[in-house]
Design an enzyme around this catalytic site. Structure first.
Site, PDB file in Angstrom:
ATOM      1  N   GLU A  26      80.327  69.805   2.651  1.00  0.00           N
ATOM      2  CA  GLU A  26      81.349  69.610   1.616  1.00  0.00           C
ATOM      3  C   GLU A  26      82.518  70.593   1.720  1.00  0.00           C
ATOM      4  OE1 GLU A  26      78.766  67.564  -1.944  1.00  0.00           O
ATOM      5  OE2 GLU A  26      78.473  69.698  -1.627  1.00  0.00           O
TER       6      GLU A  26
ATOM      7  N   GLY B  86      76.380  60.240  -6.436  1.00  0.00           N
ATOM      8  CA  GLY B  86      75.781  58.917  -6.548  1.00  0.00           C
ATOM      9  C   GLY B  86      76.574  58.086  -7.553  1.00  0.00           C
TER      10      GLY B  86
ATOM     11  N   MET C 100      75.071  67.313  -8.905  1.00  0.00           N
ATOM     12  CA  MET C 100      74.199  68.409  -9.318  1.00  0.00           C
ATOM     13  C   MET C 100      74.913  69.726  -9.635  1.00  0.00           C
ATOM     14  SD  MET C 100      71.062  67.504  -6.700  1.00  0.00           S
ATOM     15  CE  MET C 100      69.843  68.562  -7.452  1.00  0.00           C
ATOM     16  N   GLU C 101      76.255  69.735  -9.667  1.00  0.00           N
ATOM     17  CA  GLU C 101      76.983  70.988  -9.912  1.00  0.00           C
ATOM     18  C   GLU C 101      78.160  70.887 -10.890  1.00  0.00           C
ATOM     19  OE1 GLU C 101      76.685  69.766  -6.661  1.00  0.00           O
ATOM     20  OE2 GLU C 101      74.848  70.909  -6.234  1.00  0.00           O
TER      21      GLU C 101
ATOM     22  N   ASP D  62      76.045  57.324  -2.194  1.00  0.00           N
ATOM     23  CA  ASP D  62      74.865  56.480  -2.425  1.00  0.00           C
ATOM     24  C   ASP D  62      74.960  55.858  -3.805  1.00  0.00           C
ATOM     25  OD1 ASP D  62      73.095  58.184  -4.442  1.00  0.00           O
ATOM     26  OD2 ASP D  62      74.061  59.561  -3.057  1.00  0.00           O
TER      27      ASP D  62
HETATM   28  N1  ADE Z   1      74.742  63.762  -4.901  1.00  0.00           N
HETATM   29  C1  ADE Z   1      74.934  62.699  -4.108  1.00  0.00           C
HETATM   30  N2  ADE Z   1      74.129  61.682  -4.479  1.00  0.00           N
HETATM   31  C2  ADE Z   1      73.416  62.123  -5.539  1.00  0.00           C
HETATM   32  C3  ADE Z   1      72.403  61.552  -6.333  1.00  0.00           C
HETATM   33  N3  ADE Z   1      71.974  60.313  -6.112  1.00  0.00           N
HETATM   34  N4  ADE Z   1      71.861  62.311  -7.332  1.00  0.00           N
HETATM   35  C4  ADE Z   1      72.300  63.568  -7.544  1.00  0.00           C
HETATM   36  N5  ADE Z   1      73.237  64.161  -6.804  1.00  0.00           N
HETATM   37  C5  ADE Z   1      73.803  63.450  -5.818  1.00  0.00           C
END
Ligand code: ADE
Length: 245
Positions: free
Chosen positions: A17, A86, A185-186, A209
């Site tokens: 990243e 995601g 997640m951040e 995703d």
């Molecule tokens: N970062 C990228 N894809 C993610 C997901 N599915 N869940 C949490 N963090 C992510």
């Protein structure tokens, strides 16, 4: 945030990243590295803007610690969080872009005490608003990188938690409690830190995703490309934000 940005902090959680951004500083000879708090802070210039690029590590605490150090030790006056996410809403598809209007913790749960899901007990704000000027810069920067016109950028809420979401049932629960456009997640931890320090921020994330049962088959294939697309948009953003503009 009307005044000119003097120094911008750029946080990514993983090497993929931040590597493109760090390479630009290395190639233009401006890179200076400082080790602090378990992170390497990469100071230099990108597109005419002084920047500090740093890999925070994954998760909320790593992100908050890193953002606080960027602000106090390195004196940044705005923060961009770049990376992957995601998809949750806004009809986002793989390699589309999400830009934050605000950010919440999807795993903050004090419902037992009468708080709503995501509400942080005893805090006035639980959904941290992103900076309008940075949102605008992100949108117009993205359009410059979207040469084929095939991808889209969607502005909306970012949901953050210490959980990699890879199941439809978990995805649906998060959508129900906070209606985000993406999950990662951040971001909200960085937003929270910026809020407490009165520093403008924005989160820019490229979709890697669909945050459901298809993740296993797609994530690792898309991670690097998605991370790079987000970095490319950040590079354009800096041109927009440079004091000459
Ligand atoms: N970062 C990228 N894809 C993610 C997901 N599915 N869940 C949490 N963090 C992510």
């Amino acid at each position: 945030m009307e005044k000119c940005i003097k120094k911008i902090g750029i946080i990514g959680a993983m090497d993929s990243e931040i590597s493109v951004l760090r390479s630009i500083m290395k190639e233009n000879g401006s890179l200076k590295q400082t080790e602090a708090g378990n992170c390497t802070f990469n100071e230099g210039v990108i597109n005419g803007v002084s920047a500090v690029v740093v890999k925070s590590g994954v998760g909320k605490v790593n992100a908050a610690l890193c953002a606080q150090r960027l602000i106090l030790q390195f004196g940044v006056d705005a923060v961009i969080n770049t990376g992957i996410a995601g998809a949750m809403g806004g009809n986002l598809c793989i390699f589309d872009m999400a830009v934050s209007t605000d950010a919440v913790y999807h795993d903050m749960d004090a419902v037992e005490f009468g708080y709503k899901p995501t509400e942080i007990p005893q805090m006035k704000v639980s959904a941290f608003p992103a900076d309008e000027r940075l949102i605008k810069a992100a949108k117009s920067a993205f359009e410059k990188t979207n040469k084929s016109g095939e991808r889209k950028i969607v502005a909306g809420r970012v949901a953050t938690g210490d959980q990699f979401v890879a199941e439809k049932a978990v995805k649906n629960h998060i959508k129900e409690i906070c209606s985000p456009v993406c999950v990662e997640m951040e971001g909200a931890a960085i937003a929270h830190t910026c809020y407490v320090n009165c520093i403008p921020y924005v989160i820019l994330r490229c979709i890697s995703d669909m945050a459901d049962d298809t993740v296993k088959a797609t994530y690792s294939f898309n991670e690097e490309t998605a991370a790079e697309e987000s970095s490319k948009a950040v590079i354009e953003m800096l041109a927009e934000l440079s004091c000459g503009n």
